[in-house]
Write an enzyme that holds these catalytic residues in place. Structure first.
Site, PDB file in Angstrom:
ATOM      1  N   LYS A  42       0.858  -1.177   0.000  1.00  8.65           N
ATOM      2  CA  LYS A  42       0.000   0.000   0.000  1.00  8.65           C
ATOM      3  C   LYS A  42       0.898   1.231   0.000  1.00  8.65           C
ATOM      4  O   LYS A  42       1.970   1.229   0.595  1.00  8.65           O
ATOM      5  CB  LYS A  42      -0.864  -0.014   1.269  1.00  8.65           C
ATOM      6  CG  LYS A  42      -1.816   1.159   1.394  1.00  8.65           C
ATOM      7  CD  LYS A  42      -2.999   1.026   0.476  1.00  8.65           C
ATOM      8  CE  LYS A  42      -3.929   2.224   0.564  1.00  8.65           C
ATOM      9  NZ  LYS A  42      -3.401   3.442  -0.068  1.00  8.65           N
ATOM     10  N   GLY A  43       0.493   2.275  -0.718  1.00 11.71           N
ATOM     11  CA  GLY A  43       1.291   3.488  -0.766  1.00 11.71           C
ATOM     12  C   GLY A  43       1.585   4.019   0.623  1.00 11.71           C
ATOM     13  O   GLY A  43       0.667   4.248   1.416  1.00 11.71           O
ATOM     14  N   ASN A  96       6.060   0.892  -1.793  1.00  9.15           N
ATOM     15  CA  ASN A  96       5.591   2.016  -2.597  1.00  9.15           C
ATOM     16  C   ASN A  96       5.587   3.261  -1.718  1.00  9.15           C
ATOM     17  O   ASN A  96       4.915   3.309  -0.691  1.00  9.15           O
ATOM     18  CB  ASN A  96       4.193   1.726  -3.135  1.00  9.15           C
ATOM     19  CG  ASN A  96       3.674   2.819  -4.039  1.00  9.15           C
ATOM     20  OD1 ASN A  96       3.228   3.861  -3.582  1.00  9.15           O
ATOM     21  ND2 ASN A  96       3.715   2.574  -5.332  1.00  9.15           N
ATOM     22  N   CYS A 131       2.214  11.679  -6.791  1.00  6.88           N
ATOM     23  CA  CYS A 131       1.719  12.416  -5.616  1.00  6.88           C
ATOM     24  C   CYS A 131       1.838  13.926  -5.826  1.00  6.88           C
ATOM     25  O   CYS A 131       2.787  14.401  -6.454  1.00  6.88           O
ATOM     26  CB  CYS A 131       2.508  12.014  -4.382  1.00  6.88           C
ATOM     27  SG  CYS A 131       2.305  10.285  -3.924  1.00  6.88           S
ATOM     28  N   GLY A 218      -8.710  -0.260 -14.107  1.00  9.88           N
ATOM     29  CA  GLY A 218      -9.503  -1.411 -14.518  1.00  9.88           C
ATOM     30  C   GLY A 218      -9.414  -1.686 -15.999  1.00  9.88           C
ATOM     31  O   GLY A 218      -8.671  -1.023 -16.744  1.00  9.88           O
TER      32      GLY A 218
END
Length: 301
Positions: A42-43, A96, A131, A218
């Site tokens: 997860k970031g 990450n 970011c 997706g």
């Protein structure tokens, strides 16, 4: 499908993508995630983040839009509470890393690097330059080549760990950004992150998301991501991790044929919790049936 990339041994090229796979615990209840080549965490930010208010995920006809806001427990909590589990699965662990300005990126990488000198440390840093840079009015570091090159170079000075830079498809010139981070010392590139998108609630007559725009991922983005992956692979010499809408083993093989060395699957896990398992097994069957090794098809398109 075994290969050594960034000096790390991958049992196969399939990696659980950041943001959709947590730290692997939830999906390990569905299948043994040690079947994967790797997992991207997860970031992570130097301090814990609560993420964005309001609606965070909505479905689209062929994928999802998200505005999570990098909710995460922070680097220290990751190192203390999650890393040991990930390493126990005999997978390559990518951390990450995100931030709101250069200093917050640096602090996070320094903490990861110091821990990597111990046993069972992180294997690879995946630098998320999508970011927003709060000191530059919220524009992402990865939008233009100069900013991308600068932050990559600064991070490269801080660690001996492999640094893979995750690129945004919303960049002004994606291949130019890719070449810039390569010249700044990146060991590899991963792409693509989500596409900027908009959804509107016609009853409230307002945007669905508080931040107005959100990230589209997706199957809908796969043909575009595949084209972008090929474009970047043709313009850099360092390994590329391809992603964007990969749902099946066939999708993953297409990215390899477009030039990717490794692949990541993301939104697919929300559609099918067994996606990672199915992609690996499907790829193994393909290479066996075709009597091929992965390097024989890489970049043939």
């Amino acid at each position: 499908m075994k290969q050594t990339v960034f000096g790390k041994d991958f049992k196969n090229p399939v990696i659980g993508a950041s943001g959709t796979f947590g730290f692997g615990r939830e999906y390990d209840q569905f299948y043994d995630i040690s079947i994967l080549g790797g997992v991207s965490s997860k970031g992570l930010t130097i301090n814990p983040k609560d993420g964005n208010p309001g609606i965070r995920i909505t479905e689209t006809p062929s994928g999802i839009m998200n505005s999570i806001g990098l909710e995460n427990p922070g680097v220290r909590a990751f190192l203390d509470n999650e890393l040991e589990f990930m390493k126990s699965k005999n997978i390559v662990v990518l951390a990450n890393i995100g931030g709101s300005d250069l200093e917050s990126y640096k602090d996070a990488v320094i903490m990861i690097d110091q821990h990597s000198n111990q046993s069972n440390g992180v294997d690879i840093i995946e630098l998320n330059i999508s970011c927003p840079n709060v000191k530059q009015g919220g524009m992402a570091f990865g939008i233009n080549a100069c900013d991308a090159e600068f932050i990559t170079g600064e991070i490269r000075k801080l660690t001996n760990l492999p640094v893979v830079v995750k690129l945004s498809p919303n960049a002004n010139n994606l291949t130019e950004v890719a070449r810039a981070v390569e010249s700044a010392g990146a060991d590899g590139i991963s792409l693509v992150n989500t596409f900027n998108a908009l959804d509107i609630d016609i009853k409230s007559k307002k945007p669905t998301f508080d931040n107005i725009y959100a990230g589209l991922s997706g199957p809908a983005i796969m043909p575009i991501a595949l084209r972008m992956t090929r474009d970047v692979c043709k313009n850099v010499k360092i390994p590329v991790i391809g992603m964007g809408g990969i749902t099946t083993s066939e999708d993953a093989i297409k990215f390899i044929m477009a030039g990717a060395t490794l692949v990541q699957f993301g939104t697919a896990s929300f559609m099918n919790p067994m996606a990672g398992h199915d992609i690996v097994i499907g790829m193994e069957k393909y290479f066996s049936n075709e009597n091929l090794k992965i390097e024989e098809i890489r970049g043939i398109i």
